[in-house]
Design an enzyme around this catalytic site. Structure first.
Site, PDB file in Angstrom:
ATOM      1  N   ARG A  30     -57.494 -37.664  -4.095  1.00 20.68           N
ATOM      2  CA  ARG A  30     -58.439 -38.689  -3.641  1.00 20.68           C
ATOM      3  C   ARG A  30     -59.124 -38.297  -2.329  1.00 20.68           C
ATOM      4  NH1 ARG A  30     -58.539 -43.919  -5.518  1.00 20.68           N
ATOM      5  NH2 ARG A  30     -57.476 -44.155  -7.470  1.00 20.68           N
ATOM      6  N   ARG A  34     -63.142 -43.944   0.049  1.00 24.59           N
ATOM      7  CA  ARG A  34     -63.540 -44.958   1.020  1.00 24.59           C
ATOM      8  C   ARG A  34     -63.096 -44.728   2.463  1.00 24.59           C
ATOM      9  NH1 ARG A  34     -61.263 -49.618  -2.592  1.00 24.59           N
ATOM     10  NH2 ARG A  34     -59.895 -47.846  -2.838  1.00 24.59           N
ATOM     11  N   ARG A  43     -71.836 -44.635  -1.888  1.00 20.21           N
ATOM     12  CA  ARG A  43     -71.320 -45.631  -2.833  1.00 20.21           C
ATOM     13  C   ARG A  43     -72.217 -46.871  -2.866  1.00 20.21           C
ATOM     14  NH1 ARG A  43     -69.688 -49.242  -5.448  1.00 20.21           N
ATOM     15  NH2 ARG A  43     -67.576 -49.969  -5.875  1.00 20.21           N
ATOM     16  N   ASP A  80     -63.445 -40.711 -12.645  1.00 16.60           N
ATOM     17  CA  ASP A  80     -62.250 -41.555 -12.668  1.00 16.60           C
ATOM     18  C   ASP A  80     -61.526 -41.361 -13.998  1.00 16.60           C
ATOM     19  OD1 ASP A  80     -61.030 -43.822 -10.888  1.00 16.60           O
ATOM     20  OD2 ASP A  80     -60.734 -44.442 -12.963  1.00 16.60           O
ATOM     21  N   TYR A 156     -53.668 -49.052 -18.543  1.00 14.29           N
ATOM     22  CA  TYR A 156     -54.854 -49.827 -18.123  1.00 14.29           C
ATOM     23  C   TYR A 156     -55.557 -50.457 -19.327  1.00 14.29           C
ATOM     24  CZ  TYR A 156     -54.279 -47.887 -13.476  1.00 14.29           C
ATOM     25  OH  TYR A 156     -53.768 -47.576 -12.245  1.00 14.29           O
TER      26      TYR A 156
HETATM   27  O1  CP3 Z   1     -61.448 -37.398  -4.640  1.00 13.40           O
HETATM   28  C1  CP3 Z   1     -60.972 -37.634  -5.766  1.00 13.40           C
HETATM   29  O2  CP3 Z   1     -59.761 -37.537  -6.022  1.00 13.40           O
HETATM   30  C2  CP3 Z   1     -61.957 -37.865  -6.856  1.00 13.40           C
HETATM   31  C3  CP3 Z   1     -61.902 -38.734  -7.853  1.00 13.40           C
HETATM   32  C4  CP3 Z   1     -60.834 -39.699  -8.365  1.00 13.40           C
HETATM   33  C5  CP3 Z   1     -60.967 -41.113  -8.325  1.00 13.40           C
HETATM   34  N1  CP3 Z   1     -59.957 -41.665  -9.041  1.00 13.40           N
HETATM   35  C6  CP3 Z   1     -62.055 -41.849  -7.644  1.00 13.40           C
HETATM   36  C7  CP3 Z   1     -61.913 -43.299  -7.357  1.00 13.40           C
HETATM   37  C8  CP3 Z   1     -59.646 -39.419  -9.056  1.00 13.40           C
HETATM   38  C9  CP3 Z   1     -59.006 -38.081  -9.327  1.00 13.40           C
HETATM   39  C10 CP3 Z   1     -59.118 -40.669  -9.483  1.00 13.40           C
HETATM   40  C11 CP3 Z   1     -57.904 -40.792 -10.296  1.00 13.40           C
HETATM   41  C12 CP3 Z   1     -57.387 -42.119 -10.658  1.00 13.40           C
HETATM   42  N2  CP3 Z   1     -58.103 -43.254 -10.919  1.00 13.40           N
HETATM   43  C13 CP3 Z   1     -56.025 -42.395 -10.903  1.00 13.40           C
HETATM   44  C14 CP3 Z   1     -54.903 -41.378 -10.847  1.00 13.40           C
HETATM   45  C15 CP3 Z   1     -54.498 -41.015  -9.469  1.00 13.40           C
HETATM   46  C16 CP3 Z   1     -53.807 -42.079  -8.680  1.00 13.40           C
HETATM   47  O3  CP3 Z   1     -54.349 -42.402  -7.597  1.00 13.40           O
HETATM   48  O4  CP3 Z   1     -52.782 -42.579  -9.092  1.00 13.40           O
HETATM   49  C17 CP3 Z   1     -55.919 -43.742 -11.252  1.00 13.40           C
HETATM   50  C18 CP3 Z   1     -54.656 -44.498 -11.576  1.00 13.40           C
HETATM   51  C19 CP3 Z   1     -57.252 -44.285 -11.262  1.00 13.40           C
HETATM   52  C20 CP3 Z   1     -57.673 -45.655 -11.648  1.00 13.40           C
HETATM   53  C21 CP3 Z   1     -58.347 -46.342 -10.530  1.00 13.40           C
HETATM   54  N3  CP3 Z   1     -59.607 -46.040 -10.071  1.00 13.40           N
HETATM   55  C22 CP3 Z   1     -57.850 -47.420  -9.752  1.00 13.40           C
HETATM   56  C23 CP3 Z   1     -56.496 -48.067  -9.925  1.00 13.40           C
HETATM   57  C24 CP3 Z   1     -58.842 -47.752  -8.824  1.00 13.40           C
HETATM   58  C25 CP3 Z   1     -58.817 -48.897  -7.840  1.00 13.40           C
HETATM   59  C26 CP3 Z   1     -57.953 -48.617  -6.677  1.00 13.40           C
HETATM   60  C27 CP3 Z   1     -58.701 -47.871  -5.629  1.00 13.40           C
HETATM   61  O5  CP3 Z   1     -58.190 -46.857  -5.156  1.00 13.40           O
HETATM   62  O6  CP3 Z   1     -59.798 -48.315  -5.297  1.00 13.40           O
HETATM   63  C28 CP3 Z   1     -59.916 -46.845  -9.006  1.00 13.40           C
HETATM   64  C29 CP3 Z   1     -61.185 -46.792  -8.236  1.00 13.40           C
HETATM   65  C30 CP3 Z   1     -61.555 -45.500  -7.608  1.00 13.40           C
HETATM   66  N4  CP3 Z   1     -61.443 -44.273  -8.202  1.00 13.40           N
HETATM   67  C31 CP3 Z   1     -62.131 -45.337  -6.313  1.00 13.40           C
HETATM   68  C32 CP3 Z   1     -62.362 -43.955  -6.154  1.00 13.40           C
HETATM   69  C33 CP3 Z   1     -63.001 -43.270  -4.987  1.00 13.40           C
HETATM   70  C34 CP3 Z   1     -62.484 -46.450  -5.344  1.00 13.40           C
HETATM   71  C35 CP3 Z   1     -63.575 -47.286  -5.877  1.00 13.40           C
HETATM   72  C36 CP3 Z   1     -64.721 -47.613  -4.957  1.00 13.40           C
HETATM   73  O7  CP3 Z   1     -65.268 -46.736  -4.270  1.00 13.40           O
HETATM   74  O8  CP3 Z   1     -65.127 -48.770  -4.957  1.00 13.40           O
END
Ligand code: CP3
Length: 349
Positions: A30, A34, A43, A80, A156
């Site tokens: 990640r 944010r 974003r 994602d 999910y």
């Molecule tokens: O830099 C990176 O790693 C790039 C991309 C990336 C994202 N999500 C972007 C993201 C990757 C590799 C993921 C993986 C992901 N997504 C996982 C597996 C890894 C982990 O953290 O356990 C999971 C379970 C998800 C599902 C997901 N996506 C959730 C539960 C959420 C909400 C929680 C949160 O962190 O906001 C997301 C949203 C998400 N995915 C964001 C980002 C940058 C934030 C959303 C936003 O900017 O509004």
């Protein structure tokens, strides 16, 4: 694992192939997100989170933001794990402060409504982002593609949101194993297609995120985490022999040994709770290890963070190793602490 010198120049790929490295490679799960003001800006321009994922210009930009700032050894495609259910036609949205929300799939008949034939077509913008990144990344930076593991994505799709116990998916799996297996099979096939397209577009490594692997009892861990992951890796390597694949079976504990042995994965990402010494003794002869600083130590920073990083390096840097976190960066992380960590790892020998 062998310890050849070889022609490969990217540190992350060298480590995953068991080759010697001049420095411990580092990237952070990640790493785009944010905690970076420039991410928040892009974003806001994009509209919704999925609009950002499907906009190659902006997705390329946010992938590169942490590379510009910190010079990590790898960039991870900005996307994602939930683009797969979205591409299958399930309704997926991301709500501010709430995380992902999906229209839950709870009945066998709903699986027939999933559009398994259009995944590649619908995810073309993601592959376009990979192509652009391949062209724009510095020569020394490896490009990581990724997907969620079928079990984690299924939690999910069935639960409709993040849940702390994955009860909805587990209950479906226990009550109707054949129906649930059908969902796992759909996701396994879609994931092979999705990762194959990423590699064809230029991803050099893929990571499979099994964030909720640790909630499964042993028998179900074998069926729903190990077996599909093994199938995905075999599917990929039939086309791309020797492709480096990293797995993140979060919470697997001692089952990580069987996970690595059965799947023949190249690297395993250790979660925060995993003992580095245990991992060294039980896993490092089988695979490259990655991890596992607590993301909250990166929030705290300072001596406590540096001491923890030193303990990890001491335990793991004598074999194939990639420095990373034990889970993703959290939004409250001060960007300066990330710079401090990278400097610290770069200075360590
Ligand atoms: O830099 C990176 O790693 C790039 C991309 C990336 C994202 N999500 C972007 C993201 C990757 C590799 C993921 C993986 C992901 N997504 C996982 C597996 C890894 C982990 O953290 O356990 C999971 C379970 C998800 C599902 C997901 N996506 C959730 C539960 C959420 C909400 C929680 C949160 O962190 O906001 C997301 C949203 C998400 N995915 C964001 C980002 C940058 C934030 C959303 C936003 O900017 O509004």
């Amino acid at each position: 694992m062998s310890h050849e010198t070889g022609a490969e120049t990217k540190r992350l790929i060298r480590a995953l192939k068991g080759m010697s490295v001049d420095q411990t490679p580092i990237w952070l799960m990640r790493q785009a997100g944010r905690y970076l003001p420039e991410y928040k800006k892009t974003r806001a321009e994009a509209g919704s989170f999925l609009d950002l994922c499907y906009n190659p210009d902006l997705a390329e930009e946010v992938t590169l933001q942490p590379i510009r700032r910190y010079g990590f050894d790898a960039a991870i495609l900005f996307s994602d794990i939930l683009v797969i259910p979205d591409a299958l036609g399930q309704t997926v949205s991301f709500r501010e402060g709430e995380g992902p929300v999906l229209d839950p799939i709870t009945r066998l008949e709903q699986l027939d409504e999933l559009d398994t034939g259009s995944v590649l077509e619908r995810l073309q913008p993601v592959y376009e982002t990979v192509r652009r990144l391949k062209a724009s990344l510095p020569a020394e930076t490896a490009l990581i593609g990724f997907a969620g593991a079928p079990w984690t994505v299924a939690t999910y799709m069935v639960g409709g949101r993040t849940s702390s116990d994955q009860a909805a998916a587990k209950l479906w799996a226990y009550r109707a194993p054949e129906a649930f297996q059908k969902l796992i099979d759909i996701l396994t096939e879609a994931t092979i297609l999705h990762l194959t397209a990423q590699v064809e577009a230029g991803a050099e490594i893929v990571q499979i995120f099994d964030t909720w692997a640790g909630s499964l009892p042993e028998a179900q861990f074998r069926t729903y985490s190990i077996a599909p992951t093994k199938k995905i890796i075999h599917g990929l390597r039939a086309k791309f022999p020797g492709l480096p694949v990293i797995g993140f079976p979060r919470g697997a504990g001692a089952l990580a040994i069987d996970y690595v042995r059965s799947t023949e994965i190249s690297g395993v990402s250790l979660d925060t709770g995993m003992s580095p010494a245990w991992a060294r003794d039980n896993l490092q002869t089988l695979a490259c290890l990655q991890g596992n600083l607590d993301p909250l130590l990166l929030v705290a920073g300072g001596a406590e963070m540096r001491e923890a990083a030193t303990r990890i390096l001491k335990a793991l840097s004598h074999g194939p190793f990639i420095f990373n976190l034990g889970h993703g960066i959290v939004p409250q992380t001060p960007p300066d602490h990330v710079a401090e960590l990278v400097e610290f790892i770069r200075a360590a020998k």
